[in-house]
Design a protein around this motif. Structure first.
Motif, PDB file in Angstrom:
ATOM      1  N   GLU A  42       0.075   7.740   9.186  1.00  0.00           N
ATOM      2  CA  GLU A  42      -0.532   7.407  10.477  1.00  0.00           C
ATOM      3  C   GLU A  42      -0.659   5.900  10.675  1.00  0.00           C
ATOM      4  OE1 GLU A  42      -3.857  10.064  10.413  1.00  0.00           O
ATOM      5  OE2 GLU A  42      -2.553  11.719  11.045  1.00  0.00           O
ATOM      6  N   SER A  43      -1.013   5.167   9.592  1.00  0.00           N
ATOM      7  CA  SER A  43      -1.077   3.702   9.735  1.00  0.00           C
ATOM      8  C   SER A  43       0.285   3.155  10.121  1.00  0.00           C
ATOM      9  CB  SER A  43      -1.465   2.975   8.452  1.00  0.00           C
ATOM     10  OG  SER A  43      -2.343   3.671   7.719  1.00  0.00           O
ATOM     11  N   LEU A  44       1.321   3.687   9.478  1.00  0.00           N
ATOM     12  CA  LEU A  44       2.667   3.203   9.802  1.00  0.00           C
ATOM     13  C   LEU A  44       2.947   3.407  11.286  1.00  0.00           C
ATOM     14  CD1 LEU A  44       5.531   2.219   8.804  1.00  0.00           C
ATOM     15  CD2 LEU A  44       6.124   4.646   8.668  1.00  0.00           C
TER      16      LEU A  44
ATOM     17  N   CYS B 235       0.855  -1.197   0.000  1.00  0.00           N
ATOM     18  CA  CYS B 235       0.000   0.000   0.000  1.00  0.00           C
ATOM     19  C   CYS B 235       0.885   1.238   0.000  1.00  0.00           C
ATOM     20  CB  CYS B 235      -0.873   0.045   1.245  1.00  0.00           C
ATOM     21  SG  CYS B 235      -1.927  -1.382   1.389  1.00  0.00           S
ATOM     22  N   ALA B 236       2.034   1.132   0.646  1.00  0.00           N
ATOM     23  CA  ALA B 236       2.943   2.278   0.691  1.00  0.00           C
ATOM     24  C   ALA B 236       4.360   1.771   0.926  1.00  0.00           C
ATOM     25  CB  ALA B 236       2.541   3.234   1.809  1.00  0.00           C
ATOM     26  N   GLN B 237       5.319   2.423   0.271  1.00  0.00           N
ATOM     27  CA  GLN B 237       6.730   2.065   0.455  1.00  0.00           C
ATOM     28  C   GLN B 237       7.445   3.257   1.095  1.00  0.00           C
ATOM     29  OE1 GLN B 237       8.596   0.411  -3.039  1.00  0.00           O
ATOM     30  NE2 GLN B 237       6.747  -0.520  -3.803  1.00  0.00           N
ATOM     31  N   PHE B 238       8.039   3.016   2.249  1.00  0.00           N
ATOM     32  CA  PHE B 238       8.783   4.094   2.927  1.00  0.00           C
ATOM     33  C   PHE B 238      10.291   3.936   2.699  1.00  0.00           C
ATOM     34  CE2 PHE B 238       4.705   3.893   5.034  1.00  0.00           C
ATOM     35  CZ  PHE B 238       4.365   5.234   5.147  1.00  0.00           C
ATOM     36  N   LEU B 239      10.594   3.291   1.599  1.00  0.00           N
ATOM     37  CA  LEU B 239      11.973   2.976   1.249  1.00  0.00           C
ATOM     38  C   LEU B 239      12.386   3.793   0.026  1.00  0.00           C
ATOM     39  CD1 LEU B 239      14.428   1.107   1.645  1.00  0.00           C
ATOM     40  CD2 LEU B 239      13.209  -0.666   0.402  1.00  0.00           C
ATOM     41  N   GLY B 240      13.494   4.509   0.157  1.00  0.00           N
ATOM     42  CA  GLY B 240      14.036   5.260  -0.976  1.00  0.00           C
ATOM     43  C   GLY B 240      15.406   4.693  -1.303  1.00  0.00           C
TER      44      GLY B 240
ATOM     45  N   THR C 262       7.448  10.563   0.056  1.00  0.00           N
ATOM     46  CA  THR C 262       7.310  11.395  -1.139  1.00  0.00           C
ATOM     47  C   THR C 262       5.881  11.914  -1.192  1.00  0.00           C
ATOM     48  OG1 THR C 262       6.508   9.700  -2.669  1.00  0.00           O
ATOM     49  CG2 THR C 262       8.885   9.806  -2.329  1.00  0.00           C
ATOM     50  N   GLU C 263       5.558  12.592  -2.301  1.00  0.00           N
ATOM     51  CA  GLU C 263       4.206  13.113  -2.461  1.00  0.00           C
ATOM     52  C   GLU C 263       3.169  11.992  -2.509  1.00  0.00           C
ATOM     53  OE1 GLU C 263       6.408  12.860  -4.793  1.00  0.00           O
ATOM     54  OE2 GLU C 263       5.435  12.000  -6.560  1.00  0.00           O
ATOM     55  N   LEU C 264       3.611  10.750  -2.708  1.00  0.00           N
ATOM     56  CA  LEU C 264       2.671   9.624  -2.780  1.00  0.00           C
ATOM     57  C   LEU C 264       2.179   9.192  -1.403  1.00  0.00           C
ATOM     58  CD1 LEU C 264       4.257   7.283  -5.474  1.00  0.00           C
ATOM     59  CD2 LEU C 264       2.267   8.765  -5.701  1.00  0.00           C
ATOM     60  N   HIS C 265       2.835   9.649  -0.366  1.00  0.00           N
ATOM     61  CA  HIS C 265       2.450   9.228   0.982  1.00  0.00           C
ATOM     62  C   HIS C 265       1.395  10.173   1.551  1.00  0.00           C
ATOM     63  CE1 HIS C 265       6.340   7.275   0.357  1.00  0.00           C
ATOM     64  NE2 HIS C 265       5.828   6.339   1.108  1.00  0.00           N
ATOM     65  N   THR C 266       0.215   9.616   1.815  1.00  0.00           N
ATOM     66  CA  THR C 266      -0.830  10.440   2.423  1.00  0.00           C
ATOM     67  C   THR C 266      -0.641  10.442   3.930  1.00  0.00           C
ATOM     68  OG1 THR C 266      -2.289   8.550   2.660  1.00  0.00           O
ATOM     69  CG2 THR C 266      -2.474   9.812   0.610  1.00  0.00           C
TER      70      THR C 266
END
Lengths: 450, 509
Positions: A437-439, A66-71, A428-432
C-alpha cells in the motif's frame, strides 16, 4: 599476526631443523631475478577491530530498503534462523571437498539428500552436487544437451530466458564455431510457438525456455514439448525462481527432458548476486553425461551404508580434455542452505510459501493497476513477477520510491527494447500488505507527466 | 559413542503432519489459481515432513561426521586449507552486503562497488598484472575465462590459433578448460624434477620420444594460442625457467597462462606479471582463506596484462574521481562499465561470488602487505619442516627445493605392500585428515602434503610423529595398515559398486 600461530622461538626451532638461517633461504628455487625486491605497496596489517570498522564502513555505503520490489533473478525471501545457525558450524563451513569419505560423511550425506530434493522438485531422475549459478548452469546444460543429442549443433533459446543467462550462454558458445545459439521470439510474454516451429529443424539439439520466464510468465511446457520432441530435440526448462516449484508442476512431469536454473531462493539472501546455487537435473539415461560432482550411496567394508563422490570417470582428473566439463567444485555450502531450507519447509511449507508469493504478487499487480499510469501488457499466468507498462516518468518513479526507502521493480527497457517503459515487478512472502500500500500511495503522488 | 550413532536419511524419518517452518498470516486475499490445470503442482515424492528440532539435530549429527580445519591440520596439498577467520564470516554476513540486490542502480550499491574495486587493487599489486575481473565463480571458471581472453586476443589479431600447450603435471582442469574454450591440447612433458622439459624426453621404459617445449614451439609455431602452466607446479616446485618459457612462447606470438592455484606460495615474494605471465587466475579459498564449505563456493579471479584488458568480461567496475576543493581529499564514485565492445561477454549471471570476495578482502586487510608476505614465508617454512622431518622415512621422489607443499611417494612402504591409500587411511585413525593422494600423476603413489602457515610447531610435530609411526608400522604390521581406518565412523567405502550401479537419490521404499 593473530592468524600466524608459531612464536619466534618455535620458528627458530623449525628453521634449525630444516637447516637454514632465515626463511628467505627457502626461496632458493625462485631465481633471484624473478623475485620481488620490495614490499608490496599496500596497507600494512589491521587489527580485528580496525578491519571490522573498515568493512562495516563499506557495507554501510550501500542503500538499505524497507522493501525491495525487484526480483529479476535474485529474490529476497525469509531465511529461517536455523539455517545460519547450522551453516556456521565449522564442520560444515571449514571442511573441504569430501575426498576422504570416511571422515566426510556429513558433507556427502547432505549432498545425497540435496540431490534427492532437487530431483523431486524437478521431477527428474538425476542431478549433481550443484553448479555455480543460473547462468553457468544454462551453459553446462546446453553443452550437455549437445553431447547427448550427438551431431545436432543448434540450441534454441527463448527470448524469455533471463537476458544475463543468455549473455553467459553466448560467451561460452563463442569459442565453438560448430555450435549455434538461435533465439526464439516472444508472443504475449511467452515463447512464440510459431517462431519456435519455424526454427525447429534436424540440427536442433535442445530448446531452452524459462519456467517461469524472465518476465514472470509461466511457459506451457506441455504445449512446447509436443513440437520439440517431434523434431527430435530435448526440451530444457530454465527456472530462475526455484520457489515456483511449490506452485508449478515439476518440469520433468510437464514434458521437460532437462531442468536447470537458479535455486538461491532456498535459504539465501541476494548478496549482490552471489554466491548463488545453480542446479541441473536430467533423466536417468543421461546420467553419465552430467557435468560436475555427483554423490552416490554405497557400503563400507562392514556393510554399513555410506556415501562417496562417484561417476568420476566423467571428470577432468581422469578424462582430462575429454571430460564432460571442467567444473571441479560445487556450491556446497549454498546447497547446504537449500537442503536445510527444504527440509524445514517440507511439502506443506513449500506449497504454502509459493501460494503466499503468488497471492502477494497478484495483490501487488491488482493495486498497481488502480494507478492511472499503470497498464497491463501481456496477460499470461505468472508466479511472483509480472510486467506492467508505466506511462509516467520512469526516473521520477524511481526517485519517489528511493526517497521512501522502497526499491522499485526493474526498468525492462534496458534489456528489452520492445518493453521500453515497462517495469518487472516482484513480490514475495516478505512483502506485507502495508508495504504494497505504501508503494501504491507513493506512486500515486508521482507527477503524471514530465 | 553416543555421538557416533548412525544418522539416517531425513526422508526415512519423515512423519506426516510435521513442519519445521511456519508462515506469516496472509494479509492479502488468497491467490487465485491462474495455472493451466496440467501445470498445477501435483505433489512431492521426497520432501520430508520434520519439525525444526529434528532438522537441527539431523544436521548437527551429520556435521559431527565431517573433519574441518578447526579440528586440526588439513594437509591437502594444492587444495590449501588454511585457518578460516571468524571475522571474515561476520563481515560477509553484514546485512548491508547480504541484502543488496544485483540489479540495483549503481548509486545505491557504492559500498559493494568500492569493495570490488579495492580487492581488485590488492590483486593487481600482488600479481603485478594491471587487469582484474572478480567474476569467475571458482578456479576452473577462472581458467575458462582466462583462456577465452587469450582466444579473443588472437581473434582480434585476425588469427584463431588452435593449440594450447599443457604440461603433463598440470591440474586436470587445465586440459578440460582448454577443450571447453575450443582448443586442442598438446601435452608438454615434464623432466624428472617436475619442471617443463625444453628438450625432447625419451621414456626410459618404452623408448618413446616426447617432444619438448622447443620442438613443439618450432613445429607448431603460430598454431599455438598459449600455454597453461601451473606455477609453483604440482610438485611444489617453482618453474625456475619460467621467464625463458614465456620468452619462447611470446616469440611465436603465443600467450602465457599461469594456473595460480598455488599462488599462496608467491604472495609478497614474486609477481607473475614480472616474469612474463599474460593472464592467470587465483583461487581465493586457497590464497585468501575463504572457507570451502565442503566443496564450494569458491572464487577464481583472473588477472591479466594490458594486452588482454580490452577483452575482460563485462561489466568492469570503474572509479570516477569527484573534484573537490584544493587541499581536500578527493571523493570517489564507482559504477559498472558495460560498454566494452571487445569484451568476451558475461561469465557469471551477476558479478561472481560476491560474499566470498568480501571474505577475501577482509583477509587482505587483516594481513596487510607485511602479513601477506609473512604468511607466505611461514607456509614455506612449515612445508620444509615436514619435508625435513619425514625425509628418509618416506621417499622424496623429486629433490628440488619445495615451496609451500612437499610431495613424497610410497616407494619405501610399497616394499612392505603398504601403499599410499593405506597410509592415508591410517592417518584417519590417528585423528588427522590425510594429505592429497595419488596426485600429481607424475609421482608414483604420491602423498602431497601442504600444512599452510596456520599450523604451529606443536601441530606439525604431532602430525610428523604420526607419519613416522605409520612408516614404522608399515615395516612391522602391514596388516594393521590394510585394515585402516578402524576408528572412523565408516571404514573403506566400496567405490567400485557406487560407480557401476549408481544410487544417486533416495526413493520411497
Amino acid at each position: 599476526m593473530r592468524y600466524l600461530p608459531s612464536s619466534p622461538v618455535e620458528d627458530r626451532a623449525l628453521l634449525d631443523t630444516i637447516g637454514v638461517a632465515r626463511a628467505e633461504e627457502l626461496l632458493a628455487g625462485i631465481p633471484e631475478a624473478l623475485r620481488l625486491k620490495r614490499d608490496l605497496d599496500l596497507p600494512t596489517q589491521g587489527s580485528e577491530q580496525e578491519v571490522a570498522w573498515e568493512m562495516m564502513g563499506l557495507a554501510n555505503k550501500n542503500t538499505r530498503f524497507c522493501a525491495q520490489f525487484l526480483g529479476a533473478g535474485a529474490y529476497d525471501h525469509f531465511v529461517p534462523s536455523a539455517i545460519d545457525a547450522m551453516v556456521s558450524r565449522q564442520e560444515w563451513f571449514t571442511a573441504y571437498t569430501p575426498y576422504q569419505p570416511e571422515i566426510s560423511q556429513g558433507t556427502l550425506q547432505h549432498i545425497f539428500e540435496y540431490q534427492t530434493l532437487i530431483c523431486d522438485l524437478a521431477g527428474l531422475d538425476v542431478t549433481n552436487a550443484s553448479l555455480y549459478d543460473g547462468g553457468t548452469a544454462c551453459v553446462e546444460t546446453a553443452l550437455m544437451a549437445v553431447r547427448v543429442a550427438k551431431k545436432r549443433n543448434t540450441v534454441l533459446v527463448s527470448r524469455g530466458l533471463h537476458p544475463l543467462y543468455r549473455e553467459v550462454l553466448k560467451t561460452n558458445f563463442a569459442p565453438h564455431d560448430d555450435l549455434q545459439l538461435v533465439e526464439v521470439g516472444l508472443k504475449n510474454g511467452v515463447t512464440d510457438l510459431a517462431d519456435l516451429q519455424a526454427k525447429l529443424n534436424g540440427d536442433v539439439a535442445a530448446v531452452m525456455v524459462g519456467y517461469p520466464n524472465f518476465l514472470g510468465a509461466v511457459e506451457d511446457l506441455t504445449a512446447l514439448a509436443g513440437p520439440v520432441h517431434a523434431a527430435g530435440a530435448l526440451l530444457v526448462s530454465v527456472t530462475q525462481e526455484a520457489l515456483a516449484f511449490g506452485w508449478l508442476e515439476a518440469p520433468g512431469k510437464a514434458g521437460a527432458d532437462m531442468a536447470c536454473g537458479e535455486a538461491m531462493s532456498f535459504g539465501n539472501k541476494p548478496t549482490f548476486g552471489g554466491p548463488f546455487l545453480g542446479f541441473l537435473a536430467v533423466k536417468d539415461a543421461h546420467k553419465r553425461e552430467i557435468p560436475g560432482r555427483v554423490v552416490g550411496q554405497t557400503k563400507d567394508l562392514e556393510g554399513r551404508t555410506g556415501y562417496v563422490l562417484t561417476l568420476t570417470a566423467r571428470e577432468q582428473h581422469i578424462r582430462r580434455d575429454k571430460a564432460t566439463s571442467n567444473i571441479c567444485s560445487n556450491q556446497g555450502l549454498v546447497a547446504l542452505r537449500a537442503n536445510i531450507f527444504l527440509q524445514l519447509a517440507g511439502p506443506e511449507g513449500l506449497r504454502g510459501l509459493a501460494e503466499q508469493n503468488a497471492a502477494k504478487a497478484q495483490y501487488l499487480r491488482q493495486r498497481l493497476l488502480e494507478l492511472p499510469d499503470m497498464e497491463p501488457v501481456d496477460d499470461p499466468p505468472f508466479f511472483n513477477e509480472f510486467v506492467l507498462r508505466y506511462r509516467g516518468d520512469m526516473a521520477a518513479l524511481q526517485e519517489a520510491c528511493l526517497a521512501e526507502s522502497l526499491l522499485p521493480g526493474l526498468d525492462l527497457g534496458r534489456f528489452y527494447p520492445e518493453y521500453e517503459g515497462c517495469i518487472l515487478w516482484c513480490a514475495t512472502e516478505l512483502h506485507t500488505r502495508r508495504m504494497i500500500e505504501s508503494l501504491v500511495e507513493i506512486l500515486a503522488r508521482v507527477p503524471a507527466t514530465v | 559413542m553416543f555421538l557416533r550413532q548412525r544418522e539416517p536419511l531425513s526422508f526415512d524419518r519423515s512423519v506426516s503432519g510435521k513442519r519445521g517452518m511456519d508462515l506469516p498470516k496472509l494479509d492479502v486475499p488468497e491467490a487465485k489459481d491462474t495455472r493451466p490445470a496440467h501445470l498445477r503442482r501435483s505433489g512431492f515424492d521426497a520432501l520430508p515432513e520434520l519439525s525444526e528440532v529434528e532438522v537441527i539435530r539431523h544436521f548437527t549429527r551429520l556435521s559431527k561426521w565431517n573433519y574441518g580445519v578447526d579440528d586440526g591440520i588439513y594437509p591437502l596439498g594444492s587444495c590449501t586449507m588454511k585457518h578460516n577467520p571468524r571475522l571474515n564470516e561476520k563481515v560477509a554476513g553484514l546485512p548491508g552486503f547480504t541484502d543488496s540486490h544485483p540489479m540495483a542502480p549503481d548509486a545505491l550499491v557504492q559500498g559493494n562497488l568500492e569493495m570490488i574495486y579495492t580487492l581488485q587493487e590488492w590483486l593487481k599489486e600482488i600479481t603485478g598484472l594491471p587487469g582484474v575481473t572478480l567474476q569467475p565463480s571458482a578456479g576452473a571458471a577462472g581458467e575458462l575465462t582466462g583462456v577465452m581472453l587469450i582466444r579473443a586476443y588472437h581473434v582480434s589479431k585476425g588469427a584463431k590459433r588452435r593449440v594450447i600447450l599443457i604440461p603433463d603435471s598440470g591440474h586436470g582442469t587445465n586440459p578440460a578448460t582448454a577443450a571447453m574454450a575450443g582448443y586442442e591440447v598438446v601435452e608438454l612433458p615434464s623432466l624428472p624434477d617436475g619442471t617443463i622439459a625444453f628438450d625432447d624426453v625419451t621414456d626410459p621404459v618404452n623408448g618413446k620420444v616426447r617432444k619438448g617445449l622447443r620442438t613443439l614451439v618450432s613445429e607448431l609455431g603460430t598454431e599455438i594460442a598459449g600455454a597453461m602452466i601451473t606455477n609453483p607446479n604440482t610438485v611444489g616446485v617453482f618453474e625456475y625457467r619460467f621467464k625463458e618459457v614465456s620468452d619462447l612462447l611470446h616469440s611465436v606470438g603465443a600467450l602465457v597462462y599461469m594456473d595460480g592455484a598455488n599462488m599462496n606460495a608467491l604472495v609478497g615474494v614474486a609477481r607473475p606479471g614480472d616474469f612474463g605471465v599474460d593472464v592467470m587466475h587465483l583461487n581465493l579459498h586457497k590464497t585468501m582463506s575463504t572457507p570451502h564449505g565442503g566443496g564450494g563456493p569458491g572464487a577464481g579471479p583472473v588477472c591479466c596484462g594490458e594486452n588482454l584488458m580490452p577483452f575482460l568480461p563485462v561489466p568492469v567496475v570503474v572509479r570516477d574521481t569527484v573534484k573537490v576543493g584544493e587541499g581536500e581529499v578527493p571523493r570517489h564514485s564507482y559504477r559498472w562499465d558495460w560498454k566494452r565492445p571487445q569484451s568476451i561477454g558475461k561469465v557469471h549471471t551477476f558479478y561472481g561470488n560476491f560474499g566470498i570476495l568480501v571474505r577475501a578482502l577482509t583477509y587482505c586487510l587483516s594481513h596487510g602487505s607485511d602479513g601477506l608476505k609473512e604468511a607466505t614465508l611461514r607456509a614455506i617454512v612449515n612445508a620444509n619442516y615436514i619435508r625435513a622431518r619425514l625425509k628418509g622415512a618416506y621417499a622424496l621422489h623429486i629433490d628440488s627445493p619445495s615451496l609451500h607443499e612437499v610431495v613424497f611417494s610410497d616407494t619405501l612402504q610399497a616394499k612392505h605392500d603398504v601403499h599410499t591409500l593405506d597410509i592415508a587411511k591410517r592417518l584417519i585413525d590417528h585423528g588427522y585428515h590425510p594429505p592429497t593422494i595419488y596426485f600429481p600423476l607424475i609421482v608414483p603413489g604420491a602423498l602431497m602434503i601442504e600444512p599452510t602457515e596456520s599450523e604451529d610447531k606443536g601441530e606439525l610435530d604431532a602430525f610428523c610423529d604420526t607419519m613416522l609411526a605409520i612408516a614404522k608400522e608399515a615395516e612391522t604390521d602391514a596388516e594393521a595398515l590394510h585394515q585402516a581406518p578402524t576408528l572412523a565412523p565408516l571404514r573403506r567405502m566400496d567405490e567400485t559398486t557406487a560407480a557401476r550401479k549408481p544410487v544417486l537419490r533416495w526413493a520411497k521404499g
